[in-house]
Write an enzyme that holds these catalytic residues in place. Sequence first.
Site, PDB file in Angstrom:
ATOM      1  CB  SER A   1      -0.848   0.068   1.272  1.00 14.72           C
ATOM      2  OG  SER A   1      -1.757  -0.969   1.321  1.00 14.72           O
TER       3      SER A   1
ATOM      4  CG  HIS B   1      -3.052  -0.966  -3.516  1.00 14.92           C
ATOM      5  ND1 HIS B   1      -3.694   0.227  -3.277  1.00 14.92           N
ATOM      6  CD2 HIS B   1      -2.803  -1.499  -2.295  1.00 14.92           C
ATOM      7  CE1 HIS B   1      -3.825   0.396  -1.977  1.00 14.92           C
ATOM      8  NE2 HIS B   1      -3.289  -0.625  -1.361  1.00 14.92           N
TER       9      HIS B   1
ATOM     10  CD  GLU C   1      -4.925   2.672  -6.158  1.00 18.76           C
ATOM     11  OE1 GLU C   1      -5.341   3.836  -6.175  1.00 18.76           O
ATOM     12  OE2 GLU C   1      -4.200   2.234  -5.247  1.00 18.76           O
TER      13      GLU C   1
ATOM     14  CG  ASN D   1      -4.290   4.339   0.522  1.00 19.92           C
ATOM     15  OD1 ASN D   1      -5.493   4.333   0.772  1.00 19.92           O
ATOM     16  ND2 ASN D   1      -3.535   3.273   0.659  1.00 19.92           N
TER      17      ASN D   1
END
Length: 285
Positions: free
Chosen positions: A116, A137, A149, A187
Site C-alpha cells: 500500500s 493494489h 490499482e 490513498n
Amino acid sequence: MKVAVIGAGTMGSGIAQTCALAGHDVVLLDLEDAALARARGAMASSLERLARKETITAEEAREASARITTQSGLHDLHDAGVVIEAVYESIDVKRTVWTRLAEVTSDGALLATNTSSLSVTEIASFSGRPARFCGMHFFNPVPMMALVEVVRALRSSDETVEQARAFVEGIGKTPIVCEDKPGFIVNRLLVPYINDAVHALSEGVASVEEIDAAMRLGANMPIGPLQLADLVGLDVGLAAGKALFEEFGDPKFRPAPLMKQMVRAGKLGRKSGEGFYDYQGKDGR
Ligand SMILES: NC(=O)c1ccc[n+]([C@@H]2O[C@H](COP(=O)([O-])OP(=O)(O)OC[C@H]3O[C@@H](n4cnc5c(N)ncnc54)[C@H](O)[C@@H]3O)[C@@H](O)[C@H]2O)c1
C-alpha cells in the site's frame, strides 16, 4: 493458469479466494501454519456467506475451495504464471521474500506486490526481474471491493502492465493503471482527507458527529471521515499519513497531532473498541 499468493493474512486470503472463484488454481503460501489455518477458515466462511447471499452458487463455492492449496514456506513455484505477494508491510520482509521468490519462480511469470505504501520500484529491484514486475493494489475486503490499482513501476514493461490489467479484469475486478507515486490514487486522496477531518476536529470547527454528518449530507459520502478513520484503524491511517509526509516532504500531508495522541493512547478505532466513537457503549473521544 496457476496463481501463487504469498502471505496468507487478511489480503492474501481474499486474493486467493477471488482468483480461485475466477477459475484459477491457487497456491497460498505462508511461513506460519497458524496463518494458513486461519486463512482456510476465513475463505470457507467467506465463500459460504457469498453462497448464502446467492452471489455465487454452492457448487461454485465448493469448486473454488477445491482449487486452493496451501503451502508452508517458499518452495518450488515454477509452475505459477502469476505471483502476487501480500506479506507484512515491511521493506526488509519484502526484500527477503522477493530475493527468495527470484530463485523459485519462472522467468516468464508475472510478478506483483500488493504493497500500500512502499515503493513498488524498490520491491521490483529485489526480484531481479523488474521488467516483469508491477503493483497490484487490492482493497479490503478483497471479495467485495471492485478496484485494483495496477501500479507501473519505473522498470515495468508495457507488456507486464497490460498483462496485469488483463489478469485483474479476468478475476472480475476493475483495474486502474497508475504510476508508482506514494499512495497511488486512492490513498493519496483519502489519507489527507481523513487527516484534515482530524485537524478540523482539533481546531474546534465542529464535533465528531457534526463533521461526519456534514460530509454525509453535504458531500454525499457514504460514511463520515471520522467514522472511516475508526473503520480503517487510526494506527493504519497514521502510518499511511507519515509515509506520504516523509516521501513528498509536503506540509499538506503533516499528520494531525490529535491522531498521533489517540494512537499513543491505544484508541485505534473499531478494532480497539474506541476511536472517535466508543464501540463499547456510549460515544466519546
Ligand atoms: N489490510 C489492508 O487493508 C490492506 C489493503 C491493501 C493492501 N494491503 C497490503 O497487503 C499486504 C499484506 O497486508 P495484510 O493486511 O494482509 O497483512 P497480514 O498481517 O494480515 O498478513 C501478512 C501475512 O504475511 C505472512 N508473512 C510474513 N512474512 C512472510 C514470509 N517471509 N513468507 C511468507 N509469508 C510471510 C504473515 O505470516 C501473515 O500471515 C501489505 O503489503 C499491506 O500493505 C493491506
